[in-house]
Design a protein around this motif. Structure first.
Motif, PDB file in Angstrom:
ATOM      1  N   LEU A  42     -16.380  21.271  27.378  1.00  0.00           N
ATOM      2  CA  LEU A  42     -17.200  21.484  26.555  1.00  0.00           C
ATOM      3  C   LEU A  42     -18.243  22.399  26.619  1.00  0.00           C
ATOM      4  CD1 LEU A  42     -18.528  18.960  24.129  1.00  0.00           C
ATOM      5  CD2 LEU A  42     -20.137  19.768  25.289  1.00  0.00           C
ATOM      6  N   GLN A  57     -21.467  24.495  30.506  1.00  0.00           N
ATOM      7  CA  GLN A  57     -20.285  24.036  30.205  1.00  0.00           C
ATOM      8  C   GLN A  57     -20.026  22.709  30.973  1.00  0.00           C
ATOM      9  OE1 GLN A  57     -17.075  26.825  30.825  1.00  0.00           O
ATOM     10  NE2 GLN A  57     -15.619  25.459  30.159  1.00  0.00           N
ATOM     11  N   LEU A  86     -17.118  12.623  25.220  1.00  0.00           N
ATOM     12  CA  LEU A  86     -17.051  12.907  24.044  1.00  0.00           C
ATOM     13  C   LEU A  86     -16.429  12.025  23.166  1.00  0.00           C
ATOM     14  CD1 LEU A  86     -18.181  15.193  22.000  1.00  0.00           C
ATOM     15  CD2 LEU A  86     -15.697  16.065  22.201  1.00  0.00           C
ATOM     16  N   ASN A 115     -20.291  20.847  14.097  1.00  0.00           N
ATOM     17  CA  ASN A 115     -20.463  21.112  15.786  1.00  0.00           C
ATOM     18  C   ASN A 115     -22.000  21.442  15.878  1.00  0.00           C
ATOM     19  OD1 ASN A 115     -17.872  20.471  16.016  1.00  0.00           O
ATOM     20  ND2 ASN A 115     -17.354  22.612  16.625  1.00  0.00           N
ATOM     21  N   TYR A 140     -19.089  13.613  15.868  1.00  0.00           N
ATOM     22  CA  TYR A 140     -19.383  13.554  17.563  1.00  0.00           C
ATOM     23  C   TYR A 140     -20.443  12.952  18.071  1.00  0.00           C
ATOM     24  CZ  TYR A 140     -15.622  16.977  16.050  1.00  0.00           C
ATOM     25  OH  TYR A 140     -14.636  17.738  15.436  1.00  0.00           O
ATOM     26  N   LEU A 142     -21.718  12.939  22.137  1.00  0.00           N
ATOM     27  CA  LEU A 142     -21.695  13.139  23.752  1.00  0.00           C
ATOM     28  C   LEU A 142     -22.553  12.338  24.347  1.00  0.00           C
ATOM     29  CD1 LEU A 142     -20.426  15.205  25.608  1.00  0.00           C
ATOM     30  CD2 LEU A 142     -22.205  16.844  25.438  1.00  0.00           C
ATOM     31  N   ILE A 160     -21.832  22.907  19.829  1.00  0.00           N
ATOM     32  CA  ILE A 160     -21.085  22.910  20.922  1.00  0.00           C
ATOM     33  C   ILE A 160     -19.668  23.405  20.497  1.00  0.00           C
ATOM     34  CG2 ILE A 160     -21.944  20.566  21.527  1.00  0.00           C
ATOM     35  CD1 ILE A 160     -19.420  19.124  20.211  1.00  0.00           C
ATOM     36  N   SER A 161     -18.911  23.621  21.489  1.00  0.00           N
ATOM     37  CA  SER A 161     -17.425  23.850  21.229  1.00  0.00           C
ATOM     38  C   SER A 161     -16.642  22.988  22.206  1.00  0.00           C
ATOM     39  CB  SER A 161     -17.061  25.200  20.986  1.00  0.00           C
ATOM     40  OG  SER A 161     -17.087  25.862  22.244  1.00  0.00           O
ATOM     41  N   PHE A 162     -15.501  22.621  21.937  1.00  0.00           N
ATOM     42  CA  PHE A 162     -14.734  21.875  22.988  1.00  0.00           C
ATOM     43  C   PHE A 162     -13.282  22.222  22.944  1.00  0.00           C
ATOM     44  CE2 PHE A 162     -14.891  18.696  19.658  1.00  0.00           C
ATOM     45  CZ  PHE A 162     -13.756  18.125  19.509  1.00  0.00           C
TER      46      PHE A 162
END
Length: 165
Positions: A42, A57, A86, A115, A140, A142, A160-162
């Motif tokens: 992530l 990250q 997550l 996101n 989501y 986290l 975020i990006s995962f």
């Protein structure tokens, strides 16, 4: 007279065969420590400028079924600073988490379906069963070690990006 004595003795013998009593042995029950399993990566991004800037990250475990979502990080002793969990939900709605059976403090980051960080519950205390709600709908959530969001200067509106492995 002998018949009267035999019947109760026979009944007692039969009952002892079907007794619920169990042997009490000093057996130790061993428990297995729950360890982190990397299931994805992530990235967190600062979106204040026109070009997104990578904040950090981390490796993630993904909780995406009812059991994993309900258990989360419960019963674990610690988590590394480059790790997180997550939680993914099928829909976006207001969320609320608590720290039941969680042994170390966490920052809880609520993220919407686009996101974007909706809100952050900072330094959630171990074993506290108080409700820790999001400030808006989230798809989501986290969880990271407490104070990591301060270290990263993460704020509402960041992204975020995962990826799953």
């Amino acid at each position: 007279m002998k018949k009267n004595i035999r019947l109760p003795l026979l009944a007692i013998a039969a009952l002892s065969l079907f007794s619920c009593k169990t042997d009490t042995k000093n057996e130790q029950i061993s428990t297995k420590e729950i360890t982190f399993t990397k299931e994805g990566e992530l990235s967190l991004f600062d979106l204040q400028d026109s070009i997104p800037k990578t904040i950090t990250q981390i490796d993630i475990e993904i909780a995406d079924d009812e059991y994993q979502i309900q258990t989360g990080l419960m019963y674990r002793k610690f988590m590394q600073n480059n790790q997180g969990m997550l939680f993914t939900f099928p829909d976006e709605e207001p969320r609320s988490f608590y720290m039941k059976n969680t042994e170390f403090p966490l920052d809880i980051i609520f993220i919407d379906s686009k996101n974007k960080v909706v809100s952050i519950q900072k330094n959630a205390q171990p074993f506290n069963e108080s409700s820790l709600p999001s400030e808006g709908p989230a798809q989501y959530v986290l969880e990271v070690n407490a104070k990591r969001t301060d270290t990263w200067n993460l704020k509402k509106g960041d992204s975020i990006s995962f990826t799953r492995l």
